[in-house]
Design an enzyme around this catalytic site. Structure first.
Site, PDB file in Angstrom:
ATOM      1  N   ASP A   1       0.822  -1.204   0.000  1.00 32.10           N
ATOM      2  CA  ASP A   1       0.000   0.000   0.000  1.00 32.10           C
ATOM      3  C   ASP A   1       0.863   1.264   0.000  1.00 32.10           C
ATOM      4  O   ASP A   1       1.921   1.289   0.629  1.00 32.10           O
ATOM      5  CB  ASP A   1      -0.900  -0.009   1.242  1.00 32.10           C
ATOM      6  CG  ASP A   1      -2.023   1.003   1.154  1.00 32.10           C
ATOM      7  OD1 ASP A   1      -2.325   1.474   0.049  1.00 32.10           O
ATOM      8  OD2 ASP A   1      -2.593   1.330   2.206  1.00 32.10           O
TER       9      ASP A   1
ATOM     10  N   HIS B   1       3.586   3.519  -8.889  1.00 34.32           N
ATOM     11  CA  HIS B   1       3.366   2.116  -9.225  1.00 34.32           C
ATOM     12  C   HIS B   1       4.626   1.500  -9.842  1.00 34.32           C
ATOM     13  O   HIS B   1       4.978   0.347  -9.547  1.00 34.32           O
ATOM     14  CB  HIS B   1       2.187   1.983 -10.187  1.00 34.32           C
ATOM     15  CG  HIS B   1       0.872   2.422  -9.595  1.00 34.32           C
ATOM     16  ND1 HIS B   1       0.446   1.992  -8.349  1.00 34.32           N
ATOM     17  CD2 HIS B   1      -0.097   3.241 -10.065  1.00 34.32           C
ATOM     18  CE1 HIS B   1      -0.740   2.532  -8.086  1.00 34.32           C
ATOM     19  NE2 HIS B   1      -1.078   3.293  -9.111  1.00 34.32           N
TER      20      HIS B   1
ATOM     21  N   LEU C   1      10.895 -20.892  -3.457  1.00 32.67           N
ATOM     22  CA  LEU C   1       9.835 -19.999  -2.999  1.00 32.67           C
ATOM     23  C   LEU C   1       8.596 -20.126  -3.874  1.00 32.67           C
ATOM     24  O   LEU C   1       8.694 -20.192  -5.101  1.00 32.67           O
ATOM     25  CB  LEU C   1      10.344 -18.552  -3.041  1.00 32.67           C
ATOM     26  CG  LEU C   1       9.316 -17.444  -2.794  1.00 32.67           C
ATOM     27  CD1 LEU C   1       8.911 -17.400  -1.330  1.00 32.67           C
ATOM     28  CD2 LEU C   1       9.879 -16.102  -3.241  1.00 32.67           C
TER      29      LEU C   1
END
Length: 247
Positions: A18, A35, A129
């Site tokens: 955020d 962004h 991962l």
């Protein structure tokens, strides 16, 4: 790179990324710049998660509510996702990272869904991962879709409604087969889940950081992990730590 001394490494970390827009506004930049910088933070975070031995990393990339943002911003976000997959998929594959996408897929249009499916298929056998990308994701919608699937099985005589348990619901969520997050991190100073992993977060620990997502880096990640390691997770029971440790 040396691994820091962290007492407990969580198996699964989920992050609400955020603050991209506010990061840009603070610097007098277009929101699109926030962004773009946020994508760089994603790359560093994925790399750090692998180095630190985290097995699952879930990133809240695009919520089902984000479609309500201005069309130009949505277009930019989708463009960044395209570039991330096209440019970075090969590197993630070389690093043995498996990609799993959660969220509503049926209504996705254009090349987005094929790109997401390509990322999953290309990396499906990787064993390091697992990078879970929450795209077009909303937890209430996820639970509603799981409920529909369960109801369909009941109607088909494949399931006894009296046998439904919490595990039954978990097994029909988008995250089936993925352990619940041990730790959920949210950046930007906001302290809420925003319709993210509501079911799965039942016993998660939360760390809220004041920093905006584009400023998130390995050091902040480690800071959050150390906070997590200091917590006493009881899961509704008594502490498992020695009294001397707990004070």
């Amino acid at each position: 790179m040396l691994t820091p001394d962290i007492a407990i490494i969580p198996e699964h970390v989920a992050i609400i990324m955020d603050g991209n827009g506010r990061w840009a506004n603070k610097r007098g930049l277009a929101r699109t710049m926030g962004h773009s910088k946020g994508v760089e933070a994603v790359k560093e975070t994925v790399r750090a998660a692998g180095e630190l031995g985290i097995r699952y990393l879930t990133l809240f990339a695009f919520s089902s509510e984000n479609w309500n943002r201005p069309e130009a911003e949505v277009s930019d976000l989708l463009g960044l996702l395209r570039r991330f997959i096209r440019r970075d998929l090969a590197e993630l594959h070389r690093e043995n990272v498996r990609i799993k996408v959660i969220g509503e897929r049926d209504k996705l249009r254009g090349d987005i869904l094929p790109l997401l499916l390509e990322a999953e298929e290309t990396t499906r056998n990787n064993t390091s991962l697992t990078l879970v990308i929450a795209f077009n994701y909303g937890s209430r919608d996820e639970i509603a879709r799981a409920t529909v699937r369960i109801a369909q099985k009941i109607n088909a005589g494949l399931m006894d409604p009296s046998a439904i348990t919490a595990d039954t619901i978990s097994d029909h969520l988008d995250t089936a087969g993925i352990p619940d997050p041990d730790l959920i991190i949210r950046t930007s100073g906001e302290e809420r889940l925003s319709n993210f992993l509501l079911w799965q977060a039942a016993y998660s620990e939360f760390v809220f950081l004041p920093d905006y997502w584009p400023d998130f880096n390995r050091d902040l990640f480690i800071e959050a992990l150390k906070i997590y390691a200091s917590r006493d997770r009881r899961f509704g029971g008594l502490s498992a730590r020695p009294a001397a440790v707990m004070g």
